[in-house]
Structures are given as C-alpha cells and as structure tokens.
Write a protein that holds these residues in place. Structure first.
Motif, PDB file in Angstrom:
ATOM      1  N   UNK A 125       0.883  -1.166   0.000  1.00 29.22           N
ATOM      2  CA  UNK A 125       0.000   0.000   0.000  1.00 29.22           C
ATOM      3  C   UNK A 125       0.919   1.214   0.000  1.00 29.22           C
ATOM      4  N   UNK A 126       0.919   1.961  -1.097  1.00 30.20           N
ATOM      5  CA  UNK A 126       1.898   3.033  -1.273  1.00 30.20           C
ATOM      6  C   UNK A 126       1.460   4.346  -0.649  1.00 30.20           C
ATOM      7  N   UNK A 127       0.247   4.821  -1.011  1.00 34.07           N
ATOM      8  CA  UNK A 127      -0.209   6.128  -0.526  1.00 34.07           C
ATOM      9  C   UNK A 127      -1.702   6.111  -0.246  1.00 34.07           C
ATOM     10  N   UNK A 128      -2.112   6.965   0.662  1.00 33.42           N
ATOM     11  CA  UNK A 128      -3.518   7.283   0.884  1.00 33.42           C
ATOM     12  C   UNK A 128      -3.774   8.690   0.347  1.00 33.42           C
ATOM     13  N   UNK A 129      -4.926   8.874  -0.308  1.00 38.12           N
ATOM     14  CA  UNK A 129      -5.283  10.182  -0.870  1.00 38.12           C
ATOM     15  C   UNK A 129      -6.575  10.648  -0.216  1.00 38.12           C
ATOM     16  N   UNK A 130      -6.538  11.721   0.563  1.00 36.54           N
ATOM     17  CA  UNK A 130      -7.751  12.185   1.250  1.00 36.54           C
ATOM     18  C   UNK A 130      -8.818  12.680   0.284  1.00 36.54           C
ATOM     19  N   UNK A 131     -10.058  12.549   0.690  1.00 35.18           N
ATOM     20  CA  UNK A 131     -11.175  13.208   0.025  1.00 35.18           C
ATOM     21  C   UNK A 131     -11.598  14.389   0.882  1.00 35.18           C
ATOM     22  N   UNK A 132     -12.455  15.224   0.348  1.00 39.06           N
ATOM     23  CA  UNK A 132     -12.861  16.419   1.082  1.00 39.06           C
ATOM     24  C   UNK A 132     -14.330  16.730   0.813  1.00 39.06           C
ATOM     25  N   UNK A 133     -14.998  17.203   1.827  1.00 43.32           N
ATOM     26  CA  UNK A 133     -16.382  17.678   1.742  1.00 43.32           C
ATOM     27  C   UNK A 133     -16.343  19.194   1.600  1.00 43.32           C
ATOM     28  N   UNK A 134     -16.854  19.686   0.471  1.00 38.31           N
ATOM     29  CA  UNK A 134     -16.848  21.125   0.225  1.00 38.31           C
ATOM     30  C   UNK A 134     -18.255  21.628  -0.075  1.00 38.31           C
ATOM     31  N   UNK A 135     -18.437  22.942   0.069  1.00 38.82           N
ATOM     32  CA  UNK A 135     -19.695  23.594  -0.304  1.00 38.82           C
ATOM     33  C   UNK A 135     -19.379  24.882  -1.059  1.00 38.82           C
ATOM     34  N   UNK A 136     -20.353  25.337  -1.809  1.00 41.82           N
ATOM     35  CA  UNK A 136     -20.239  26.644  -2.438  1.00 41.82           C
ATOM     36  C   UNK A 136     -20.113  27.700  -1.341  1.00 41.82           C
ATOM     37  N   UNK A 137     -19.256  28.724  -1.533  1.00 46.03           N
ATOM     38  CA  UNK A 137     -19.055  29.734  -0.478  1.00 46.03           C
ATOM     39  C   UNK A 137     -20.333  30.424  -0.004  1.00 46.03           C
ATOM     40  N   UNK A 138     -21.378  30.455  -0.837  1.00 43.44           N
ATOM     41  CA  UNK A 138     -22.629  31.097  -0.440  1.00 43.44           C
ATOM     42  C   UNK A 138     -23.563  30.168   0.340  1.00 43.44           C
ATOM     43  N   UNK A 139     -23.196  28.916   0.453  1.00 42.95           N
ATOM     44  CA  UNK A 139     -24.027  27.963   1.197  1.00 42.95           C
ATOM     45  C   UNK A 139     -23.976  28.312   2.681  1.00 42.95           C
ATOM     46  N   UNK A 140     -25.106  28.255   3.386  1.00 43.07           N
ATOM     47  CA  UNK A 140     -25.128  28.750   4.765  1.00 43.07           C
ATOM     48  C   UNK A 140     -24.295  27.955   5.761  1.00 43.07           C
ATOM     49  N   UNK A 141     -24.066  26.674   5.520  1.00 43.77           N
ATOM     50  CA  UNK A 141     -23.315  25.868   6.496  1.00 43.77           C
ATOM     51  C   UNK A 141     -21.825  26.161   6.413  1.00 43.77           C
ATOM     52  N   UNK A 142     -21.244  26.429   7.589  1.00 40.33           N
ATOM     53  CA  UNK A 142     -19.799  26.688   7.658  1.00 40.33           C
ATOM     54  C   UNK A 142     -19.042  25.578   8.376  1.00 40.33           C
ATOM     55  N   UNK A 143     -19.778  24.620   8.924  1.00 41.62           N
ATOM     56  CA  UNK A 143     -19.160  23.484   9.602  1.00 41.62           C
ATOM     57  C   UNK A 143     -19.930  22.217   9.250  1.00 41.62           C
ATOM     58  N   UNK A 144     -19.332  21.076   9.556  1.00 44.43           N
ATOM     59  CA  UNK A 144     -20.005  19.796   9.334  1.00 44.43           C
ATOM     60  C   UNK A 144     -21.297  19.728  10.141  1.00 44.43           C
ATOM     61  N   UNK A 145     -21.249  20.180  11.390  1.00 43.82           N
ATOM     62  CA  UNK A 145     -22.437  20.119  12.227  1.00 43.82           C
ATOM     63  C   UNK A 145     -23.552  21.010  11.683  1.00 43.82           C
ATOM     64  N   UNK A 146     -23.209  22.176  11.177  1.00 48.37           N
ATOM     65  CA  UNK A 146     -24.225  23.058  10.600  1.00 48.37           C
ATOM     66  C   UNK A 146     -24.857  22.416   9.367  1.00 48.37           C
ATOM     67  N   UNK A 147     -24.060  21.689   8.572  1.00 45.77           N
ATOM     68  CA  UNK A 147     -24.607  20.989   7.407  1.00 45.77           C
ATOM     69  C   UNK A 147     -25.575  19.893   7.859  1.00 45.77           C
ATOM     70  N   UNK A 148     -25.195  19.147   8.867  1.00 44.67           N
ATOM     71  CA  UNK A 148     -26.068  18.089   9.386  1.00 44.67           C
ATOM     72  C   UNK A 148     -27.374  18.684   9.905  1.00 44.67           C
ATOM     73  N   UNK A 149     -27.266  19.792  10.622  1.00 45.98           N
ATOM     74  CA  UNK A 149     -28.472  20.434  11.172  1.00 45.98           C
ATOM     75  C   UNK A 149     -29.399  20.910  10.056  1.00 45.98           C
ATOM     76  N   UNK A 150     -28.831  21.505   9.013  1.00 45.43           N
ATOM     77  CA  UNK A 150     -29.639  21.957   7.882  1.00 45.43           C
ATOM     78  C   UNK A 150     -30.331  20.783   7.191  1.00 45.43           C
ATOM     79  N   UNK A 151     -29.580  19.708   6.986  1.00 46.82           N
ATOM     80  CA  UNK A 151     -30.131  18.546   6.291  1.00 46.82           C
ATOM     81  C   UNK A 151     -31.223  17.863   7.107  1.00 46.82           C
ATOM     82  N   UNK A 152     -31.075  17.873   8.409  1.00 46.66           N
ATOM     83  CA  UNK A 152     -32.102  17.268   9.263  1.00 46.66           C
ATOM     84  C   UNK A 152     -33.359  18.140   9.312  1.00 46.66           C
ATOM     85  N   UNK A 153     -33.177  19.447   9.226  1.00 41.36           N
ATOM     86  CA  UNK A 153     -34.309  20.362   9.265  1.00 41.36           C
ATOM     87  C   UNK A 153     -35.157  20.251   8.003  1.00 41.36           C
ATOM     88  N   UNK A 154     -34.486  20.034   6.858  1.00 45.14           N
ATOM     89  CA  UNK A 154     -35.186  19.937   5.569  1.00 45.14           C
ATOM     90  C   UNK A 154     -34.717  18.702   4.810  1.00 45.14           C
TER      91      UNK A 154
END
Length: 327
Positions: A125-154
């Motif tokens: 096993x040579x290398x691990x390559x991370x993935x990333x969770x991103x949003x458009x800068x205008x999206x209201x969530x600024x943290x993972x928890x805020x994204x979860x809260x938004x998704x649970x609300x709607x």
C-alpha cells in the motif's frame, strides 16, 4: 517395452519438474532482466496516473530496468485489473490498484472478472489520498455540524455532487448520510471536473471530491472546505477539521497500492516491494506527492492483504445501502 517407455517418460517428467524448480529461484535471483509493465486501470491524467508515473520512474532506478506505465482504462478500473490478474506471474506485469478496483467494484458489479484477493499477490500500500467535503461559499453551512443540522431540518432539500455513480466519492457521501442520519440527494457527474464547475457556480451546493482536485479552489476561496474525510487532518489544509471530529467513525479515502498476479514468486514480490517503498520515500517523490495531498504509507505485503480484507468488509454494506449496482 511399454513399461520401459513409461519409466523413461516418468524420468523425463521428473527431470522437467526438477529443472523448473531450479529455474524458479534462479529466475527470481536474476530478476528483472527486461522492462516491467505497470498497468494503471484508468485514463491518463488522474491522481492514480500521477502516483504511478512518479513511482514507476524511481522503481526503474532501483530495479535497473525501465518500469513502463500502461493506461488501460474502462469499466471502473475492471479492464486493467483483469489484465493484470490474467498476466503471467513472473513479475513483469504489476498493477497500480485503487479502492475502486479492490474494495468497491467487488460489491458494485454483479459479475466481476477477477477476485480482488485470490487473483493478486499484494506488494505494498503506497499512498492514501484524502477526500474532502466542500460547499459553495454562499451555502449557509460553515461546519459539518451546521450541514447536518440543515439537512435534518429539511430532509431531501439539499444535493451533493460526485464524480459518478458507484465512485469512491459517491460512496463517501452515502457513508456520511448513513452516519449522520440525513437525507441528501446524490447528483452524479462524469468526473470530478464537471462536478467542480457546477459546485463553484452554485448549481449544486455540496460536493465530495478527491482533495488534489479541489485544494487550489479551496485556497482561492472558490470553495469552502467543511472537512477532510481521513481520520486526521491533512498537512496541506491544517485548519480544516476531519469529518470524524464531528461524525464519530467517519473515515474514507482513496488509496493506491501495488499488486502482482497471484503466484508471483515471493523473491520477486520482495524486490518489487523494496523498490516501491523506496520510491515513495524518495525525498523528491515524497514532496511531489505531498503537493497533491497524498500521504505516504509504504506497507508490507501482509499489511496490504489485511487492508484489502478490511476495506471489502467496510464498503460492501455501504454499497448495498446506496442501491448502486452495475450489471
């Protein structure tokens, strides 16, 4: 007369077996005596191709033979992986494998033309390559928890983009949904590039992507990174938390590993292992990999075998829950 002929044939057969047994170690001792083909089961230009070309050049230096990268893309990596599995087990054909070829495809495809464990001899096993969770800068969530809260609300209101159905990035999103208990709509694209364009333009608010594809957009402010998918934070974005800091147990990443066809002599596997590990630990290669956010591992063959087993067990239920399947 028949008995004499049979005895002669038996002696000849025994001699051939003995000669073969002697030739095996001798061949391994002389290996390699000609160029080695490294199959990349994807098209040129992707992260796997990048890793392969960096590693192949340095492996060639160590082995004193050219290591030629051969791209055999198609069927989600299956065409190249199958070609490697069916190659002669003599050390002259090796595979630069990924999480797709050795963990996801066995669960995604009803009929896979190779066995991810039985048909390959692990090298490293040579290398691990991370993935990333991103949003458009205008999206209201600024943290993972805020994204979860938004998704649970709607539930079902928000969508995430990935590089395609059944891809590691699609399934990174499915694991997120499962562990967070949220309902996000999956929008598959034909590759990370088109998905990035639409997320940056605001057509889709959320994306899971390989970090190397997104990192410059994140640094330029065109995307907001909520979290990396690896267990720990990454050096290229030290201020971006790991998703697992909020969502316990969450961890996904892409990886690149070397395999040979099953039955390749252990002595040859050992030479390939030493050359591969030496390559990823070369200072120049390591620096270039770090620029792409790839993390050097350089495992033993035994550690790679255990890694594949654990990845198969991890991803099978996620693929099943996602409903993704390919005939």
């Amino acid at each position: 007369m028949f008995r004499i002929l049979r005895s002669v044939a038996a002696l000849a057969g025994a001699g051939a077996i003995a000669a073969a047994s002697l030739a095996g170690p001798a061949a391994a001792a002389d290996y390699p005596t000609r160029p080695i083909t490294m199959i990349v089961p994807f098209a040129p230009g992707g992260s796997t191709d990048l890793v392969a070309r960096l590693v192949a050049a340095k492996m060639g230096d160590a082995l004193k033979q050219q290591v030629i990268v051969e791209n055999r893309g198609g069927a989600g990596g299956n065409l190249g992986a199958t070609a490697a599995a069916k190659a002669d087990p003599d050390g002259y054909t090796i595979l630069m494998a990924t999480v797709a070829t050795h963990a996801l495809n066995p669960a995604l495809y009803k009929k896979l033309p190779y066995d991810a464990e039985k048909d390959f001899a692990p090298i490293s096993l040579l290398v691990n390559v991370p993935n990333v969770l991103t949003v458009n800068p205008n999206f209201p969530a600024k943290t993972v928890q805020e994204l979860i809260d938004l998704a649970k609300k709607d539930p079902g209101k928000y969508a995430y983009a990935s590089s395609g159905n059944g891809s590691p990035l699609h399934l990174s999103g499915e694991l997120f949904k499962k562990l967070a208990g949220v309902d996000l709509i999956h929008i598959p694209y034909k590759g990370s590039g088109p998905a990035l364009v639409d997320v940056i333009a605001g057509q889709v608010p959320i994306q899971f992507d390989n970090l190397p594809s997104s990192v410059e957009h994140i640094k330029a402010g065109r995307l907001r990174a909520l979290g990396v998918t690896t267990k720990d934070r990454v050096a290229s974005l030290p201020d971006v938390p790991a998703i697992g800091e909020t969502l316990k147990g969450y961890e996904t990443y892409s990886w690149n590993a070397l395999f040979a066809p099953a039955g390749t002599p252990p002595e040859i596997i050992a030479k390939l292992h030493d050359a591969g590990v030496s390559a990823v630990n070369d200072p120049t290669v390591k620096a270039k990999l770090a620029e792409s956010s790839a993390v050097v591992v350089g495992s033993t063959p035994e550690e790679l075998a255990a890694h594949v087993k654990s990845e198969l067990a991890k991803w099978a239920p996620i693929v099943k829950d996602s409903g993704a399947q390919i005939d």
